[in-house]
Write an enzyme that holds these catalytic residues in place. Structure first.
Site, PDB file in Angstrom:
ATOM      1  N   HIS A 115     -32.904  15.091 -28.197  1.00  0.00           N
ATOM      2  CA  HIS A 115     -31.452  15.021 -28.000  1.00  0.00           C
ATOM      3  C   HIS A 115     -31.132  14.796 -26.516  1.00  0.00           C
ATOM      4  O   HIS A 115     -30.023  15.075 -26.076  1.00  0.00           O
ATOM      5  CB  HIS A 115     -30.797  16.338 -28.417  1.00  0.00           C
ATOM      6  CG  HIS A 115     -30.995  16.721 -29.853  1.00  0.00           C
ATOM      7  ND1 HIS A 115     -30.704  15.884 -30.892  1.00  0.00           N
ATOM      8  CD2 HIS A 115     -31.414  17.875 -30.417  1.00  0.00           C
ATOM      9  CE1 HIS A 115     -30.948  16.515 -32.039  1.00  0.00           C
ATOM     10  NE2 HIS A 115     -31.387  17.711 -31.776  1.00  0.00           N
ATOM     11  N   LYS A 161     -26.811  17.062 -34.358  1.00  0.00           N
ATOM     12  CA  LYS A 161     -26.024  17.020 -35.599  1.00  0.00           C
ATOM     13  C   LYS A 161     -25.513  15.617 -35.955  1.00  0.00           C
ATOM     14  O   LYS A 161     -24.493  15.462 -36.630  1.00  0.00           O
ATOM     15  CB  LYS A 161     -24.823  18.004 -35.560  1.00  0.00           C
ATOM     16  CG  LYS A 161     -25.144  19.410 -35.136  1.00  0.00           C
ATOM     17  CD  LYS A 161     -26.400  19.985 -35.695  1.00  0.00           C
ATOM     18  CE  LYS A 161     -26.383  20.263 -37.178  1.00  0.00           C
ATOM     19  NZ  LYS A 161     -27.718  20.800 -37.615  1.00  0.00           N
ATOM     20  N   SER A 175     -20.343  19.917 -38.148  1.00  0.00           N
ATOM     21  CA  SER A 175     -21.731  20.219 -38.492  1.00  0.00           C
ATOM     22  C   SER A 175     -22.290  21.246 -37.497  1.00  0.00           C
ATOM     23  O   SER A 175     -22.977  22.196 -37.886  1.00  0.00           O
ATOM     24  CB  SER A 175     -22.546  18.917 -38.474  1.00  0.00           C
ATOM     25  OG  SER A 175     -23.867  19.164 -38.858  1.00  0.00           O
TER      26      SER A 175
HETATM   27  S1  PPS Z   1     -30.101  18.653 -35.640  1.00  0.00           S
HETATM   28  O1  PPS Z   1     -30.059  20.124 -35.884  1.00  0.00           O
HETATM   29  O2  PPS Z   1     -29.340  18.293 -34.423  1.00  0.00           O
HETATM   30  O3  PPS Z   1     -31.452  18.121 -35.620  1.00  0.00           O
HETATM   31  O4  PPS Z   1     -29.306  18.058 -36.903  1.00  0.00           O
HETATM   32  P1  PPS Z   1     -29.310  16.527 -37.388  1.00  0.00           P
HETATM   33  O5  PPS Z   1     -30.506  16.274 -38.218  1.00  0.00           O
HETATM   34  O6  PPS Z   1     -29.078  15.616 -36.235  1.00  0.00           O
HETATM   35  O7  PPS Z   1     -28.003  16.475 -38.282  1.00  0.00           O
HETATM   36  C1  PPS Z   1     -27.808  17.323 -39.376  1.00  0.00           C
HETATM   37  C2  PPS Z   1     -26.769  16.706 -40.283  1.00  0.00           C
HETATM   38  O8  PPS Z   1     -27.342  15.573 -40.976  1.00  0.00           O
HETATM   39  C3  PPS Z   1     -27.171  15.777 -42.380  1.00  0.00           C
HETATM   40  N1  PPS Z   1     -28.258  15.104 -43.114  1.00  0.00           N
HETATM   41  C4  PPS Z   1     -28.039  14.116 -44.006  1.00  0.00           C
HETATM   42  N2  PPS Z   1     -26.897  13.513 -44.397  1.00  0.00           N
HETATM   43  C5  PPS Z   1     -27.003  12.560 -45.362  1.00  0.00           C
HETATM   44  N3  PPS Z   1     -28.171  12.195 -45.929  1.00  0.00           N
HETATM   45  C6  PPS Z   1     -29.338  12.760 -45.573  1.00  0.00           C
HETATM   46  N4  PPS Z   1     -30.474  12.384 -46.149  1.00  0.00           N
HETATM   47  C7  PPS Z   1     -29.300  13.787 -44.564  1.00  0.00           C
HETATM   48  N5  PPS Z   1     -30.230  14.571 -43.954  1.00  0.00           N
HETATM   49  C8  PPS Z   1     -29.578  15.362 -43.090  1.00  0.00           C
HETATM   50  C9  PPS Z   1     -27.179  17.281 -42.519  1.00  0.00           C
HETATM   51  O9  PPS Z   1     -26.691  17.681 -43.784  1.00  0.00           O
HETATM   52  C10 PPS Z   1     -26.272  17.661 -41.350  1.00  0.00           C
HETATM   53  O10 PPS Z   1     -24.906  17.304 -41.589  1.00  0.00           O
HETATM   54  P2  PPS Z   1     -23.805  18.275 -42.236  1.00  0.00           P
HETATM   55  O11 PPS Z   1     -22.503  17.557 -42.015  1.00  0.00           O
HETATM   56  O12 PPS Z   1     -23.863  19.584 -41.507  1.00  0.00           O
HETATM   57  O13 PPS Z   1     -24.158  18.394 -43.683  1.00  0.00           O
END
Ligand code: PPS
Length: 286
Positions: A100, A45, A130
């Site tokens: 991860h 996340k 998240s």
């Molecule tokens: S995972 O499931 O661990 O692989 O998730 P991960 O990709 O690490 O993190 C997910 C969060 O990243 C946000 N996200 C983004 N934020 C801003 N811009 C872009 N382009 C973007 N892409 C993914 C996603 O919305 C999750 O955060 P939250 O706070 O839940 O919205």
């Protein structure tokens, strides 16, 4: 999802449905890292999929066809899942690989390779929030009834991928190596263009202004949210309950302020300070 659906490997929780113990042993001891591999490493996340999109776009000089046509879990497979490991072993070089893993479980062959690692970290309070929302839709993670319940488990590291503090400290020990680059979710938020340029520089990849513009445009939250190869809506219902919420949720920094009480935030700060004592680095959230 109950605690029986997890197993522990070297002190770290893993969902049984996601990976087998023998695969973890294989990755750690036998997986052959190639010099041309690029690893996208995060605590869950923290922006994994965002970084995968950025790296996929940079690899194709800003051309979005690859990220629009191939699912993110095939472009940059997660080697901490059985399926992702299989994909990574099949993908032709040069490979993009996500995971991860805490440093101690990462392939040992990395240490004698020139492979590049990008480690992205995020304000752990936002990671917590998240995680909380994702656990409501991701069937392989325990669904916590309240944030308070998750908070306790998160602060003691009793969650998939272990303690955020240990994960970050483990990887930051590698930060001075030439082939390791540390980025934060918040820097991506504040200055995506500048961050993309720095990533290009680290990768030794020169893009012109127009190509960089295209990376920035196509890695935006809205573009990724609309891209079914990146927004995880094609993940089977067995894994994600798409009716309950979206993986591309808010994509902002500081959402913890809408979720944590003052007491919860103070508890978090205390545990943070105890655990991060001795880490001489300033983060955007400090
Ligand atoms: S995972 O499931 O661990 O692989 O998730 P991960 O990709 O690490 O993190 C997910 C969060 O990243 C946000 N996200 C983004 N934020 C801003 N811009 C872009 N382009 C973007 N892409 C993914 C996603 O919305 C999750 O955060 P939250 O706070 O839940 O919205």
């Amino acid at each position: 999802m109950t605690s029986e659906d997890y197993f522990t490997y070297k002190g770290i929780l893993f969902p049984k449905q996601e990976i087998k113990e023998e695969a973890l042993r294989y990755v750690e001891n036998e997986f052959q890292v190639r010099d041309d591999d690029v690893f996208n490493i995060t605590y869950p996340k923290s922006g994994t999929n965002w970084m995968s999109e950025i790296l996929g776009l940079i690899r194709n000089d800003g051309d979005p066809s690859w990220v629009r046509n191939v699912p993110v879990f095939e472009r940059s497979p997660w080697i901490d899942t059985d399926q992702g490991l299989e994909t990574a072993l099949k993908n032709p070089p040069p490979r993009l690989i996500s995971c991860h893993f805490p440093f101690q479980l990462f392939p040992k062959s990395f240490l004698s390779s020139k492979a590049k690692v990008i480690y992205t970290l995020r304000n752990p309070k936002d990671v917590l929030v998240s995680h909380y929302h994702f656990s409501k839709i991701f069937k392989l993670w325990k669904n916590f009834g309240t944030l308070e319940e998750l908070l306790k488990e998160f602060l003691s590291g009793n969650v998939p991928s272990g303690s955020w503090f240990d994960h970050v400290k483990g990887w930051l020990q590698m930060k001075d190596r030439d082939n390791v680059f540390v980025m934060t979710y918040e820097e991506l938020q504040q200055d995506l263009r500048g961050s993309v340029k720095r990533i290009c520089h680290f990768l030794g990849k020169e893009l012109n202004d127009q190509q960089i513009d295209s990376v920035v445009e196509n890695a935006s939250f809205q573009k990724m949210k609309d891209n079914k190869m990146s927004n995880l809506t094609i993940v089977k219902e067995a894994y994600i309950d798409h009716k309950k919420g979206k993986f591309m949720r808010k994509g902002i920094s500081g959402d913890w302020k809408n979720h944590l009480t003052v007491a919860q935030s103070e508890l978090f700060d205390r545990v943070y300070q105890e655990n991060m004592r001795g880490v001489i680095m300033t983060f955007p959230w400090d």
